[in-house]
Design a protein around this motif. Structure first.
Motif: not given
Length: 124
Positions: A23-32, A58-62, A66-71
């Motif tokens: 995944f890339q920073k800024g993408e909408a995210a619904k999955v870790m 990884i990607g757990e903050m998503a 419920d925010e966009a990817r931070s990294a």
């Protein structure tokens, strides 16, 4: 990590070739993701802030805010990752308290690492 055995042979496991982005920073995210095999670089811009390995989330903050990817996350080596969507995340939290504890430890460790880097930068 103990959670790894739950997903190692699941049909949903995704193979990611070295150098490819998960995944890339800024993408909408619904999955870790849970890293089943391999290593993944977590990046801010082109700076590697952490290399996560087998058993890491990884990607757990998503799924928490419920925010966009931070990294961004890029496979350092050939990897296998297991996607965890919101429904599975909620189920794991409810039915597997150890999963929630592992996740909290991951978040705490990453926060402490960022704090240590910020302190080292301000001292320089």
């Amino acid at each position: 990590m103990a959670t790894l055995h739950l997903f190692r042979d699941a049909p949903e496991v995704i193979a990611v070739a070295a150098g490819k982005y998960i995944f890339q920073k800024g993408e909408a995210a619904k999955v870790m993701y849970l890293i089943i095999e391999g290593e993944v670089d977590l990046l801010l811009g082109e700076t590697v802030v952490e290399t996560a390995g087998q058993g890491a989330f990884i990607g757990e903050m998503a799924l928490i805010d419920d925010e966009a990817r931070s990294a961004s996350a890029r496979a350092r080596s050939d990897c296998r990752v297991f996607p965890i969507d919101e429904a599975r995340f909620s189920l794991l939290i409810k039915e597997t308290p150890f999963f929630a504890l592992q996740l909290m430890k991951t978040l705490a460790r990453r926060l402490r690492s960022i704090d240590a880097r910020a302190a080292a930068t301000s001292e320089s």
